[in-house]
Design an enzyme around this catalytic site. Structure first.
Site, mmCIF file in Angstrom:
data_model
loop_
_atom_site.group_PDB
_atom_site.id
_atom_site.type_symbol
_atom_site.label_atom_id
_atom_site.label_comp_id
_atom_site.label_asym_id
_atom_site.label_seq_id
_atom_site.Cartn_x
_atom_site.Cartn_y
_atom_site.Cartn_z
ATOM 1 N N THR A 133 9.488 50.426 1.764
ATOM 2 C CA THR A 133 9.063 51.789 2.067
ATOM 3 C C THR A 133 10.242 52.664 2.483
ATOM 4 O OG1 THR A 133 6.874 51.005 2.707
ATOM 5 C CG2 THR A 133 7.523 53.173 3.507
ATOM 6 N N SER A 163 7.262 36.466 12.567
ATOM 7 C CA SER A 163 8.177 37.523 12.155
ATOM 8 C C SER A 163 7.439 38.841 11.978
ATOM 9 C CB SER A 163 8.879 37.126 10.852
ATOM 10 O OG SER A 163 9.727 38.158 10.406
ATOM 11 N N LYS A 208 7.283 42.187 15.408
ATOM 12 C CA LYS A 208 7.708 43.586 15.258
ATOM 13 C C LYS A 208 6.544 44.538 15.507
ATOM 14 C CE LYS A 208 9.644 42.822 11.154
ATOM 15 N NZ LYS A 208 9.878 41.385 11.037
ATOM 16 N N LYS A 209 5.340 44.134 15.113
ATOM 17 C CA LYS A 209 4.174 44.994 15.328
ATOM 18 C C LYS A 209 3.808 45.055 16.811
ATOM 19 C CE LYS A 209 3.888 46.155 11.102
ATOM 20 N NZ LYS A 209 4.304 47.532 10.719
ATOM 21 N N ARG A 243 16.705 31.981 8.104
ATOM 22 C CA ARG A 243 15.692 31.446 7.198
ATOM 23 C C ARG A 243 16.021 31.765 5.753
ATOM 24 N NH1 ARG A 243 10.863 34.552 8.874
ATOM 25 N NH2 ARG A 243 9.835 33.474 7.153
ATOM 26 N N ASP A 281 -1.565 50.794 12.879
ATOM 27 C CA ASP A 281 -0.578 50.562 11.821
ATOM 28 C C ASP A 281 -1.147 49.601 10.796
ATOM 29 O OD1 ASP A 281 1.773 50.778 10.407
ATOM 30 O OD2 ASP A 281 3.000 49.643 11.819
ATOM 31 N N LYS A 282 -0.443 49.518 9.689
ATOM 32 C CA LYS A 282 -0.759 48.594 8.598
ATOM 33 C C LYS A 282 0.528 47.927 8.158
ATOM 34 C CE LYS A 282 -0.002 48.818 3.897
ATOM 35 N NZ LYS A 282 1.273 49.276 3.269
ATOM 36 N N HIS A 283 0.425 46.680 7.709
ATOM 37 C CA HIS A 283 1.582 45.980 7.156
ATOM 38 C C HIS A 283 1.177 45.305 5.863
ATOM 39 C CE1 HIS A 283 5.395 43.772 7.123
ATOM 40 N NE2 HIS A 283 4.687 42.741 6.672
ATOM 41 N N SER A 284 2.026 45.435 4.845
ATOM 42 C CA SER A 284 1.798 44.787 3.558
ATOM 43 C C SER A 284 2.785 43.655 3.368
ATOM 44 C CB SER A 284 1.940 45.802 2.427
ATOM 45 O OG SER A 284 1.954 45.149 1.164
#
Length: 449
Positions: free
Chosen positions: A128, A191, A195-196, A176, A88-91
């Site tokens: 997304t 955070s 999730k990942k 937060r 996976d990727k996260h931005s």
């Protein structure tokens, strides 16, 4: 059972939390309201502020990340016996950042499996899930059995997180957001990574955006975040690489939900590929394929990604994913995307080049048009946005469109054009020469496969 006030006191006084104290905090966040272990809003807020002011070392942050990942369900893919790695990727978010829509099917076409758990937009950055909501019928929150089937058949599934995935993080993030503690580096890292980890990944690539349209305005802010993400992910057993990429202009041509889906389809089908968007997408794909041992080097991974685009296999993977999740059956030919009823240009008033643009302000214009949220519960207009945005430094002629406003009404278009005329300026060439385009990928950090 540890008393919340004693755990808060430990961090308030600048001491490192023990594993038991971290678990008590996370259990207190995730526990039901009637459970005696549940922390009150005031206690959770006090803890968030203590972490903001006193910080956490990598060991504490890793413990917090693992505990939040364990606070709910974990996705497990072993039973599917997938013939490739789960990646996976996260931005960290940007304006016009539709990379996920192309990246997931590219990696899937190269033999990876991408269960991309995505979010909705808030603030000036698009989400997304909001983009995919523009596709009629697309299931954003499928049942687990459907998710597993789609991942197996299409190689990728871009969906939202259920409330069962890292529920402690969901509650802490909401706290937060209203207590001026969003900026805490350990809490940001925990955070994202919790999730990942809960998504059952074997490797992750982070796209840390840098610039006037990003959360991190400069490298001085972005590098510590990227380094912390890589270190903590490694400590949690998740191989991770981080790329620092430019967000000083809109990524691609369009910003706005349906508009960005249209651009992603055009990208996959070779109708149009904006060079910066192509470079970032290939760089991230190369790193993912390398970490997943589907390529010997990131550069070899980029070659494989280019081949997946050129052959049409990436476009086919996207089409399979969309159809399997209830979207248009022939999305590449007829995506059935909604269109704004009013489309008007902002024209250049002189010959010259486009000056530096406040990219964050352009993102907020999309919000003003109705294409983003001021509050989490707001409904958005998927049709609106900014199209064909001319990048900074480009030479233009008087009367040439600098961008097109897609609006729900003439009044909304008028208001947007008036504001944008102050944001997007053209300078005469004789006054100053346009700057040479800068790098798109600033740096690469983290593990090598």
């Amino acid at each position: 059972m540890l008393l919340p006030q004693e755990v808060i006191r430990t961090k308030r006084d600048g001491h490192a939390l023990s594993a038991a104290e971290v678990r008590a905090f996370v259990e207190g966040l995730a526990a039901p309201e009637a459970d005696p272990r549940r922390w009150t809003e005031a206690q959770a807020a006090a803890m968030a502020m203590a972490v903001l002011l006193r910080g956490m070392d990598d060991a504490e942050t890793a413990m917090l990340t693992q505990a939040m990942a364990d606070s709910g369900e974990r996705l497990r893919w072993a039973e599917l016996d997938l013939p490739g790695p789960v990646l996976d990727k996260h931005s960290t978010g940007g304006v016009g950042d539709k990379v996920s829509l192309m990246l997931a099917p590219i990696v899937a076409a190269c033999g990876g499996f991408v269960p991309m758990i995505s979010g909705r937009g808030l603030g000036h950055t698009g989400g997304t899930l909001d983009k995919l909501a523009a596709l009629p019928g697309y299931q954003l929150m499928p049942e687990p059995a459907v998710l597993r089937r789609v991942l197996r058949e299409a190689g990728c599934a871009i969906v939202g997180a259920t409330s069962a995935l890292a529920p402690a993080d969901k509650r802490l993030y909401a706290i937060r957001d209203v207590t001026a503690t969003v900026e805490s580096l350990p809490l940001i890292v925990a955070s994202i990574l919790s999730k990942k980890l809960a998504a059952g990944l074997q490797a992750l690539v982070m796209d840390v955006k840098v610039g006037n349209g990003a959360f991190c305005p400069d490298l001085g802010a972005a590098q510590p975040l990227a380094q912390a993400l890589v270190r903590v992910a490694r400590a949690a057993g998740l191989p991770t690489r981080a790329l620092l990429t430019d967000m000083n202009q809109v990524l691609g041509h369009h910003a706005g939900n349906a508009l960005e889906v249209r651009e992603a389809i055009d990208f996959l089908t070779a109708r149009s590929r904006e060079p910066r968007l192509l470079e970032v997408t290939l760089a991230l794909a190369g790193e993912m394929l390398h970490l997943g041992r589907l390529a010997d080097t990131p550069q070899a991974g980029e070659v494989r990604a280019r081949d997946a685009l050129a052959s049409g296999h990436a476009a086919e993977a996207f089409a399979r994913m969309v159809a399997a999740l209830g979207g248009p059956r022939d999305v590449l030919a007829d995506a059935q995307l909604p269109q704004a009823p009013v489309q008007r240009p902002l024209a250049a008033t002189i010959d010259g080049h486009v000056a530096v643009v406040d990219t964050r302000a352009l993102g907020l214009e999309v919000v003003q048009l109705g294409g983003g949220r001021r509050r989490a519960e707001d409904l958005i207009d998927l049709r609106v946005g900014l199209a064909d945005v001319v990048p900074p430094g480009q030479l233009v002629h008087r009367g040439q469109p600098l961008l097109w406003v897609h609006a729900a009404s003439e009044n909304a278009a008028d208001a947007a054009l008036a504001r944008l005329a102050q944001l997007v300026r053209v300078e005469a060439v004789r006054q100053s020469q346009p700057a040479e385009p800068g790098p798109v990928v600033y740096a690469r950090l983290g593990e090598q496969a």
